[in-house]
Design a protein around this motif. Structure first.
Motif, PDB file in Angstrom:
ATOM      1  N   VAL A 162       1.010  -1.293   0.260  1.00 10.55           N
ATOM      2  CA  VAL A 162      -0.021   0.100  -0.126  1.00 10.55           C
ATOM      3  C   VAL A 162       0.871   1.174  -0.073  1.00 10.55           C
ATOM      4  O   VAL A 162       1.701   1.573   0.883  1.00 10.55           O
ATOM      5  N   HIS A 163       0.946   1.783  -1.047  1.00 11.28           N
ATOM      6  CA  HIS A 163       2.104   2.958  -1.427  1.00 11.28           C
ATOM      7  C   HIS A 163       1.602   4.196  -0.684  1.00 11.28           C
ATOM      8  O   HIS A 163       0.656   4.307  -0.170  1.00 11.28           O
ATOM      9  N   SER A 188      -3.580  14.251  -3.885  1.00 15.63           N
ATOM     10  CA  SER A 188      -5.220  13.950  -3.994  1.00 15.63           C
ATOM     11  C   SER A 188      -5.973  13.170  -3.251  1.00 15.63           C
ATOM     12  O   SER A 188      -7.259  12.981  -3.135  1.00 15.63           O
ATOM     13  N   GLY A 189      -5.169  12.299  -2.433  1.00 15.50           N
ATOM     14  CA  GLY A 189      -5.725  11.082  -1.363  1.00 15.50           C
ATOM     15  C   GLY A 189      -5.829  10.044  -2.229  1.00 15.50           C
ATOM     16  O   GLY A 189      -5.751   9.802  -3.465  1.00 15.50           O
ATOM     17  N   GLY A 190      -6.012   8.854  -1.441  1.00 17.57           N
ATOM     18  CA  GLY A 190      -5.971   7.440  -1.858  1.00 17.57           C
ATOM     19  C   GLY A 190      -4.443   7.034  -2.023  1.00 17.57           C
ATOM     20  O   GLY A 190      -3.558   7.897  -1.837  1.00 17.57           O
ATOM     21  N   ARG A 191      -4.365   5.762  -2.022  1.00 24.04           N
ATOM     22  CA  ARG A 191      -3.128   5.005  -1.951  1.00 24.04           C
ATOM     23  C   ARG A 191      -3.253   3.890  -3.084  1.00 24.04           C
ATOM     24  O   ARG A 191      -3.998   3.169  -3.170  1.00 24.04           O
ATOM     25  N   ARG A 192      -2.116   4.036  -3.791  1.00 21.41           N
ATOM     26  CA  ARG A 192      -1.878   2.876  -4.955  1.00 21.41           C
ATOM     27  C   ARG A 192      -1.907   1.581  -4.230  1.00 21.41           C
ATOM     28  O   ARG A 192      -0.965   1.583  -2.993  1.00 21.41           O
ATOM     29  N   ALA A 218      -6.868   2.878  -3.692  1.00 21.36           N
ATOM     30  CA  ALA A 218      -7.693   2.652  -2.464  1.00 21.36           C
ATOM     31  C   ALA A 218      -7.950   4.032  -1.698  1.00 21.36           C
ATOM     32  O   ALA A 218      -6.896   4.624  -1.447  1.00 21.36           O
ATOM     33  N   PHE A 219      -9.166   4.290  -1.445  1.00 25.03           N
ATOM     34  CA  PHE A 219      -9.350   5.661  -0.646  1.00 25.03           C
ATOM     35  C   PHE A 219      -9.663   5.244   0.829  1.00 25.03           C
ATOM     36  O   PHE A 219      -9.935   6.027   1.632  1.00 25.03           O
ATOM     37  N   ASP A 220      -9.931   3.937   1.209  1.00 27.40           N
ATOM     38  CA  ASP A 220     -10.069   3.276   2.697  1.00 27.40           C
ATOM     39  C   ASP A 220     -10.013   1.928   2.634  1.00 27.40           C
ATOM     40  O   ASP A 220      -9.462   1.126   1.651  1.00 27.40           O
ATOM     41  N   ASP A 221     -10.137   1.361   3.805  1.00 24.75           N
ATOM     42  CA  ASP A 221      -9.562  -0.081   4.100  1.00 24.75           C
ATOM     43  C   ASP A 221     -10.652  -0.877   3.351  1.00 24.75           C
ATOM     44  O   ASP A 221     -10.241  -2.095   2.745  1.00 24.75           O
ATOM     45  N   HIS A 222     -11.919  -0.455   3.054  1.00 22.56           N
ATOM     46  CA  HIS A 222     -12.828  -1.344   2.481  1.00 22.56           C
ATOM     47  C   HIS A 222     -12.533  -1.442   0.941  1.00 22.56           C
ATOM     48  O   HIS A 222     -12.386  -2.613   0.363  1.00 22.56           O
ATOM     49  N   ASP A 223     -11.900  -0.299   0.158  1.00 22.68           N
ATOM     50  CA  ASP A 223     -11.516  -0.172  -1.013  1.00 22.68           C
ATOM     51  C   ASP A 223     -10.194  -1.342  -1.272  1.00 22.68           C
ATOM     52  O   ASP A 223     -10.170  -2.343  -2.142  1.00 22.68           O
ATOM     53  N   LEU A 224      -9.501  -1.281   0.008  1.00 20.45           N
ATOM     54  CA  LEU A 224      -8.196  -2.374  -0.128  1.00 20.45           C
ATOM     55  C   LEU A 224      -8.693  -3.636   0.061  1.00 20.45           C
ATOM     56  O   LEU A 224      -8.225  -4.424  -0.912  1.00 20.45           O
ATOM     57  N   VAL A 225      -9.701  -4.272   0.932  1.00 23.64           N
ATOM     58  CA  VAL A 225     -10.023  -5.348   0.934  1.00 23.64           C
ATOM     59  C   VAL A 225     -10.804  -5.880  -0.250  1.00 23.64           C
ATOM     60  O   VAL A 225     -10.417  -7.118  -0.755  1.00 23.64           O
ATOM     61  N   ALA A 271      -0.358   2.734   8.566  1.00 25.88           N
ATOM     62  CA  ALA A 271      -1.152   1.811   8.142  1.00 25.88           C
ATOM     63  C   ALA A 271      -2.679   2.592   8.490  1.00 25.88           C
ATOM     64  O   ALA A 271      -2.765   3.317   9.322  1.00 25.88           O
ATOM     65  N   HIS A 272      -3.518   2.444   7.420  1.00 26.32           N
ATOM     66  CA  HIS A 272      -4.978   2.676   7.579  1.00 26.32           C
ATOM     67  C   HIS A 272      -5.192   4.298   7.447  1.00 26.32           C
ATOM     68  O   HIS A 272      -6.269   4.636   7.609  1.00 26.32           O
ATOM     69  N   GLN A 273      -4.233   5.060   7.012  1.00 28.29           N
ATOM     70  CA  GLN A 273      -4.009   6.596   6.726  1.00 28.29           C
ATOM     71  C   GLN A 273      -4.268   6.740   5.051  1.00 28.29           C
ATOM     72  O   GLN A 273      -3.389   6.151   4.393  1.00 28.29           O
ATOM     73  N   TRP A 274      -5.341   7.384   4.996  1.00 27.44           N
ATOM     74  CA  TRP A 274      -5.798   7.362   3.625  1.00 27.44           C
ATOM     75  C   TRP A 274      -5.479   8.811   2.934  1.00 27.44           C
ATOM     76  O   TRP A 274      -5.472   8.817   1.576  1.00 27.44           O
ATOM     77  N   ASP A 275      -5.534   9.643   3.615  1.00 26.39           N
ATOM     78  CA  ASP A 275      -5.244  11.089   2.912  1.00 26.39           C
ATOM     79  C   ASP A 275      -3.767  11.556   3.165  1.00 26.39           C
ATOM     80  O   ASP A 275      -3.093  10.878   3.762  1.00 26.39           O
ATOM     81  N   ALA A 276      -3.321  12.417   2.391  1.00 27.13           N
ATOM     82  CA  ALA A 276      -1.975  12.962   2.391  1.00 27.13           C
ATOM     83  C   ALA A 276      -1.772  13.406   3.594  1.00 27.13           C
ATOM     84  O   ALA A 276      -2.675  14.236   4.298  1.00 27.13           O
TER      85      ALA A 276
END
Length: 70
Positions: free
Chosen positions: A8-9, A14-18, A29-36, A64-69
């Motif tokens: 999880v990069h 602009s938010g989100g993580r590759r 992904a923009f949250d844990d749900h997206d990642l899962v 971990a679990h931080q999704w915004d810049a």
């Protein structure tokens, strides 16, 4: 120790993580749900517990679990 196969990069400006798994890009992904969901679609089992396993998932750049810049 071998590198974790799922990465999880760092957050994008602009938010989100590759998210990559075994070198393949799964999405942004923009949250844990997206990642899962990305991991489930990639065929990885028990993905909710998997995201906190440091042998399987490497969180880069921020905690971990931080999704915004930061």
């Amino acid at each position: 120790m071998a590198a974790a196969p799922i990465v999880v990069h760092r957050p994008s400006p602009s938010g989100g993580r590759r998210v990559t798994a075994y070198g393949k890009i799964l999405g942004l992904a923009f949250d844990d749900h997206d990642l899962v969901e990305f991991l489930r679609r990639a065929g990885l089992p028990e993905t909710e517990n998997l995201i906190d396993d440091p042998q399987m998932v490497e969180w880069r750049g921020v905690r971990a679990h931080q999704w915004d810049a930061a």
